[in-house]
Design a protein around this motif. Structure first.
Motif, short mmCIF file in Angstrom:
data_model
loop_
_atom_site.label_atom_id
_atom_site.label_comp_id
_atom_site.label_asym_id
_atom_site.label_seq_id
_atom_site.Cartn_x
_atom_site.Cartn_y
_atom_site.Cartn_z
N LEU A 159 -26.51 1.70 -24.53
CA LEU A 159 -27.63 2.60 -24.78
C LEU A 159 -27.16 4.05 -24.76
O LEU A 159 -26.52 4.49 -23.80
N VAL A 160 -27.50 4.79 -25.84
CA VAL A 160 -27.11 6.20 -25.91
C VAL A 160 -28.31 7.12 -26.15
O VAL A 160 -28.16 8.34 -26.08
N TRP A 161 -29.47 6.55 -26.47
CA TRP A 161 -30.64 7.40 -26.73
C TRP A 161 -31.91 6.60 -26.48
O TRP A 161 -31.98 5.40 -26.79
N ARG A 162 -32.90 7.27 -25.91
CA ARG A 162 -34.22 6.68 -25.66
C ARG A 162 -35.25 7.74 -25.97
O ARG A 162 -35.14 8.89 -25.53
N GLY A 163 -36.27 7.38 -26.77
CA GLY A 163 -37.29 8.35 -27.10
C GLY A 163 -38.43 7.73 -27.88
O GLY A 163 -38.46 6.51 -28.09
N PRO A 164 -39.37 8.53 -28.31
CA PRO A 164 -40.52 8.01 -29.06
C PRO A 164 -40.09 7.40 -30.39
O PRO A 164 -39.13 7.85 -31.00
N ASP A 165 -40.81 6.37 -30.80
CA ASP A 165 -40.51 5.70 -32.07
C ASP A 165 -41.40 6.29 -33.15
O ASP A 165 -42.48 5.78 -33.44
N ASP A 166 -40.93 7.38 -33.73
CA ASP A 166 -41.72 8.10 -34.73
C ASP A 166 -42.10 7.17 -35.88
O ASP A 166 -41.27 6.43 -36.39
N GLY A 167 -43.36 7.24 -36.28
CA GLY A 167 -43.83 6.43 -37.40
C GLY A 167 -44.36 5.08 -37.00
O GLY A 167 -44.95 4.37 -37.82
N ASN A 168 -44.17 4.68 -35.75
CA ASN A 168 -44.68 3.39 -35.29
C ASN A 168 -46.18 3.52 -35.04
O ASN A 168 -46.62 4.47 -34.38
N PRO A 169 -47.00 2.58 -35.56
CA PRO A 169 -48.43 2.65 -35.32
C PRO A 169 -48.81 2.59 -33.84
O PRO A 169 -49.89 3.02 -33.46
N ASP A 170 -47.92 2.05 -33.03
CA ASP A 170 -48.15 2.00 -31.58
C ASP A 170 -47.66 3.31 -30.97
O ASP A 170 -46.45 3.56 -30.90
N PRO A 171 -48.56 4.17 -30.53
CA PRO A 171 -48.13 5.48 -30.02
C PRO A 171 -47.32 5.40 -28.74
O PRO A 171 -46.64 6.36 -28.37
N ASP A 172 -47.37 4.25 -28.06
CA ASP A 172 -46.63 4.10 -26.82
C ASP A 172 -45.25 3.47 -27.02
O ASP A 172 -44.50 3.28 -26.05
N ALA A 173 -44.91 3.13 -28.26
CA ALA A 173 -43.63 2.47 -28.52
C ALA A 173 -42.47 3.42 -28.23
O ALA A 173 -42.52 4.61 -28.53
N VAL A 174 -41.43 2.85 -27.64
CA VAL A 174 -40.23 3.61 -27.30
C VAL A 174 -39.05 3.01 -28.06
O VAL A 174 -38.81 1.81 -28.02
N ARG A 175 -38.31 3.88 -28.74
CA ARG A 175 -37.14 3.44 -29.49
C ARG A 175 -35.89 3.62 -28.64
O ARG A 175 -35.74 4.62 -27.92
N LEU A 176 -34.99 2.64 -28.74
CA LEU A 176 -33.67 2.73 -28.11
C LEU A 176 -32.62 2.71 -29.20
O LEU A 176 -32.74 1.99 -30.18
N VAL A 177 -31.58 3.50 -29.02
CA VAL A 177 -30.44 3.49 -29.93
C VAL A 177 -29.22 3.05 -29.14
O VAL A 177 -28.88 3.66 -28.12
N PHE A 178 -28.59 1.97 -29.60
CA PHE A 178 -27.36 1.47 -28.99
C PHE A 178 -26.18 1.79 -29.91
O PHE A 178 -26.33 1.80 -31.14
N LEU A 179 -25.02 2.02 -29.31
CA LEU A 179 -23.85 2.46 -30.07
C LEU A 179 -22.60 1.75 -29.54
O LEU A 179 -22.56 1.34 -28.38
N ASP A 180 -21.59 1.64 -30.40
CA ASP A 180 -20.37 0.92 -30.03
C ASP A 180 -19.27 1.82 -29.49
O ASP A 180 -18.16 1.36 -29.25
N ARG A 181 -19.54 3.13 -29.31
CA ARG A 181 -18.48 4.06 -28.90
C ARG A 181 -19.10 5.25 -28.18
O ARG A 181 -20.32 5.37 -28.08
N GLU A 182 -18.22 6.13 -27.69
CA GLU A 182 -18.70 7.34 -27.03
C GLU A 182 -19.53 8.14 -28.02
O GLU A 182 -19.08 8.41 -29.14
N PRO A 183 -20.75 8.51 -27.66
CA PRO A 183 -21.63 9.15 -28.64
C PRO A 183 -21.28 10.60 -28.91
O PRO A 183 -20.82 11.33 -28.05
N ASP A 184 -21.48 10.97 -30.15
CA ASP A 184 -21.49 12.36 -30.57
C ASP A 184 -22.94 12.80 -30.47
O ASP A 184 -23.81 12.29 -31.18
N ASP A 185 -23.24 13.72 -29.57
CA ASP A 185 -24.64 14.06 -29.28
C ASP A 185 -25.39 14.51 -30.52
O ASP A 185 -26.55 14.16 -30.73
#
Length: 203
Positions: A159-185
């Motif tokens: 896991l490298v990022w957690r935040g709101p899931d823009d465009g999701n009809p569910d306003p409470d939805a949270v998006r996670l972004v997973f990555l295979d390497r050290e993240p570039d911010d």
């Protein structure tokens, strides 16, 4: 370099999709149970299966890798769709960007619980790292989809990022972004801010 249009794992046949897979792919993606964590992603257009086949074949030709039809018997029907693909949007307006690999997996409900997604996902990461190792491998998840998160972790993403899931009809939805390497911010922030087509990219 290997030809990744077909690959094998211990239990799975990973194939470049063919026209005969269209009905099975549509059935998987039009099953409401496959979208219980993201109901608005449900695929309803019967032509979508053929579109998936065509999209994968074009990207295999362009990038050397795309989403496979996943089978659990040699020559059997597709029981899933998954792998790594470079989204068109990731290449930028002029198509000249570095892009990234998007890891995706969706399976027939009748084969869930067998570990197929992780087995396919490991092969997909191996393929992506061979074909274009400079491209990061990302997976976009919804936080409440615990099974999908576990799959991402099993194949070695973090896991490298957690935040709101823009465009999701569910306003409470949270998006996670997973990555295979050290993240570039900067890169992660850019990716996380974009809206993506659910069928293609969100696990």
């Amino acid at each position: 370099m290997s030809d990744w249009r077909q690959a094998r794992t211990a239990r799975l046949w990973l194939d470049e999709p063919v026209e005969g897979d269209a009905d099975a792919l549509f059935a998987i993606h039009s099953d409401p149970a496959s979208w219980r964590h993201f109901p608005s992603g449900l695929v309803t257009d019967p032509a979508a299966g053929a579109t998936m086949v065509g999209a994968s074949r074009r990207r295999f030709e362009r990038d050397g890798l795309a989403y496979w039809s996943v089978r659990d018997a040699d020559g059997g029907p597709a029981v899933g769709r998954g792998g790594c693909m470079v989204p068109d949007e990731a290449l930028g307006i002029d198509g000249g960007g570095r892009g990234w690999w998007n890891l995706y997996y969706r399976f027939d409900q009748r084969v869930l619980g067998r570990g197929y997604a992780a087995e396919m996902g490991r092969a997909a990461l191996d393929a992506a790292h061979e074909v274009a190792p400079e491209r990061p491998v990302l997976a976009f998840l919804l936080e409440h989809n615990v099974a999908s998160r576990r799959t991402a972790e099993k194949v070695g993403l973090r896991l490298v990022w957690r935040g709101p899931d823009d465009g999701n009809p569910d306003p409470d939805a949270v998006r996670l972004v997973f990555l295979d390497r050290e993240p570039d911010d900067l890169f992660v922030a850019e990716v996380a801010s974009e809206g993506w087509d659910a069928e293609r990219n969100v696990c």
